[in-house]
Design a protein around this motif. Structure first.
Motif, mmCIF file in Angstrom:
data_model
loop_
_atom_site.group_PDB
_atom_site.id
_atom_site.type_symbol
_atom_site.label_atom_id
_atom_site.label_comp_id
_atom_site.label_asym_id
_atom_site.label_seq_id
_atom_site.Cartn_x
_atom_site.Cartn_y
_atom_site.Cartn_z
ATOM 1 N N ALA A 197 0.825 -1.213 0.000
ATOM 2 C CA ALA A 197 0.000 0.000 0.000
ATOM 3 C C ALA A 197 0.861 1.265 0.000
ATOM 4 N N ASN A 198 2.107 1.149 0.443
ATOM 5 C CA ASN A 198 2.979 2.329 0.539
ATOM 6 C C ASN A 198 3.940 2.483 -0.634
ATOM 7 N N ALA A 199 3.998 1.486 -1.526
ATOM 8 C CA ALA A 199 4.964 1.521 -2.623
ATOM 9 C C ALA A 199 4.626 2.638 -3.611
ATOM 10 N N PRO A 200 5.608 3.260 -4.250
ATOM 11 C CA PRO A 200 7.031 3.035 -4.023
ATOM 12 C C PRO A 200 7.536 3.753 -2.770
ATOM 13 N N TYR A 201 8.511 3.156 -2.108
ATOM 14 C CA TYR A 201 9.126 3.790 -0.936
ATOM 15 C C TYR A 201 10.617 3.510 -0.936
ATOM 16 N N THR A 202 11.339 4.312 -0.182
ATOM 17 C CA THR A 202 12.799 4.188 -0.164
ATOM 18 C C THR A 202 13.261 3.591 1.154
ATOM 19 N N VAL A 203 14.151 2.620 1.046
ATOM 20 C CA VAL A 203 14.746 1.997 2.225
ATOM 21 C C VAL A 203 16.210 2.432 2.278
#
Lengths: 137, 358
Positions: free
Chosen positions: A69-75
């Motif tokens: 649900a949060n994509a795209p996200y940075t790790v």
């Protein structure tokens, strides 16, 4: 259902509570009760400041189950001010480009639901650009 | 006025109480009212505010309360183990059953010797928590109590409330007056059963009682609360340097301030609704954090909340010389407001869960 694990890890997840070695003063995160520096027992709790810098990062477009649900996200791998490195999501980047070495601070955020929307909400640490930088940017 | 004139009605603690630390939180994202109007009405003028704050995908009342509480802790510089109550007022608690307050208490290290409860009284749940916290500290039951007003308000797509229903709030650590940055001289609460606004169980969006919204609800309760507090305290509008009134839009607080004899300058620092929206249970309390950010020792502040259903809490606050050293210990309200990323309606709809995925 991983409720016991979420419960067990709450202190480190909510407040970055790790350990400090009473023998060599090495700061430890996540807590593991044995000092990775000198090998002695280290069970004394230590709350990290939450300040650190981006050591490296990658952006996730195809997220694992529960995080989609949060994509795209940075790790990022974040190097904490006190020494240890940890992996965490970055959040609230706005239009700021991510740069290696940028100053970040810990915030407690919603990570995911345990299972679906009927499960417990899992909270934990993420990092965002430090407030002053965000204002200037 | 039908208030009892003979019995004492001011809420005045036995031991003097004040604000030891305070903290605000406003999420980063903003949607302009004209962007909402673009989708629903095509209007470009006559909108209630300029823009409102929107929480990110990973934010809710719990995460926002934690950040505001951490800011309050930074200013209070106290041991969290000495906090005897953590009370969070909101109409957007993430769980129907499971307290917001226990998670906030755990995150700041206030567990386990503490009260923990979630309060609900529409937009005045935050000030309700403050009055309750005054009771814990003022009775000597505990050294410190943490009161939070925070919301991620719901607005039905296309409804008049969607333009203003926003996210944000503030946290207050109350303690003894002699260690406070602002003393709360007294409070006064005025409550009646008024059907101006409600949300039923399992409903996603609230309803409003049309003609009850303005005069019989907002104006009646704020005016009664403020008037009685000032009468009983022997003060008039001129005795206050600053005033904060619940802010559902720009017009209401401006009008009620003027009716009560307050100038535009007196309400300016705390009037944030134009740039962050109506933060519901956070609205009066974040107006107060923004005012405390710029207040000087000796300033007297009147703060009056309003919650639908309906009621108002009024506070008579006197700033002490301890404020100067503590203002800069945490991020200020206006710094949060300046940190903004504008989003369009589609992103807003995603962030607020308005798009059904299954």
């Amino acid at each position: 259902m991983e409720i016991p694990r979420h419960w067990r890890l709450k202190k480190q997840r909510y407040g970055l509570v790790g350990e400090v070695c009473p023998h060599c003063n090495h700061k430890i995160f996540p807590p593991r009760d044995v000092c990775p520096n000198c090998g002695d027992e280290a069970k004394e709790q230590f709350a990290f400041s939450g300040k650190g810098e981006v050591y490296s990062y990658t952006t996730v477009y195809e997220a694992p189950a529960g995080f989609d649900a949060n994509a795209p996200y940075t790790v990022a791998i974040v190097k904490l001010e006190e020494g240890p490195m940890l992996t965490a999501q970055l959040t609230d980047m706005g239009e700021q480009p991510i740069q290696i070495g940028m100053s970040v601070e810990m915030v407690t955020r919603k990570m995911r639901n345990d299972g679906d929307e009927r499960g417990v909400i899992v909270y934990g640490y993420k990092f965002r650009p430090v407030a002053q930088n965000a204002i200037a940017g | 006025m039908t208030l009892p004139q003979t019995s004492p009605t001011l809420l005045k603690p036995v031991k003097p109480v004040g604000i030891v630390g305070y903290g605000a939180y406003v999420p980063r994202y903003r949607i302009a009212a004209k962007e909402i109007a673009r989708v629903w009405t095509g209007k470009t003028s006559g909108l209630p505010i300029k823009e409102k704050a929107v929480p990110g995908l990973d934010e809710d009342v719990i995460t926002m309360s934690i950040e505001a509480a951490r800011n309050a802790m930074l200013r209070a510089q106290i041991d969290p183990a000495e906090i005897r109550a953590v009370w969070v007022g909101s109409e957007s608690h993430p769980y129907a059953v499971k307290p917001t307050s226990t998670i906030v208490a755990e995150a700041i290290g206030a567990v386990p010797s503490t009260q923990g409860a979630d309060l609900e009284f529409a937009c005045k749940a935050g000030t309700e928590a403050m009055v309750a916290a005054m009771g814990i500290v003022g009775s000597g039951m505990g050294r410190y109590a943490l009161a939070i007003g925070m919301d991620t308000a719901q607005g039905k797509p296309g409804d008049a409330l969607e333009y203003t229903a926003a996210a944000g709030g503030g946290a207050y650590i109350l303690g003894a007056a002699d260690e406070s940055l602002a003393v709360i001289n007294s409070a006064y609460s005025y409550v009646t059963d008024t059907p101006d606004f409600w949300r039923r169980e399992y409903q996603k969006y609230p309803e409003h009682g049309m003609r009850f919204t303005g005069e019989p609800a907002y104006f009646k309760h704020i005016t009664e609360a403020a008037t009685h507090l000032m009468q009983a305290s022997g003060t008039t509008a001129k005795d206050y340097k600053w005033a904060i009134f619940h802010q559902p839009n720009v017009k209401f607080p401006q009008k009620v301030a003027s009716q009560l004899g307050f100038s535009t300058e007196q309400i300016a620092p705390g009037l944030l609704v134009n740039t962050i929206g109506n933060t519901y249970a956070g609205a009066a309390v974040i107006g107060l954090t923004a005012t405390l950010d710029i207040a000087q020792p000796g300033d007297r502040i009147l703060c009056v909340s309003f919650g639908s259903g309906a009621g108002s809490d009024a506070f008579d606050i006197l700033v002490t010389d301890k404020i100067t050293a503590r203002q800069s210990l945490a991020t200020k309200t206006q710094e949060y407001i300046a940190r903004r990323t504008e989003i369009d309606y589609a992103t807003y709809a995603r962030y607020r869960g308005k798009i059904t995925m299954k």
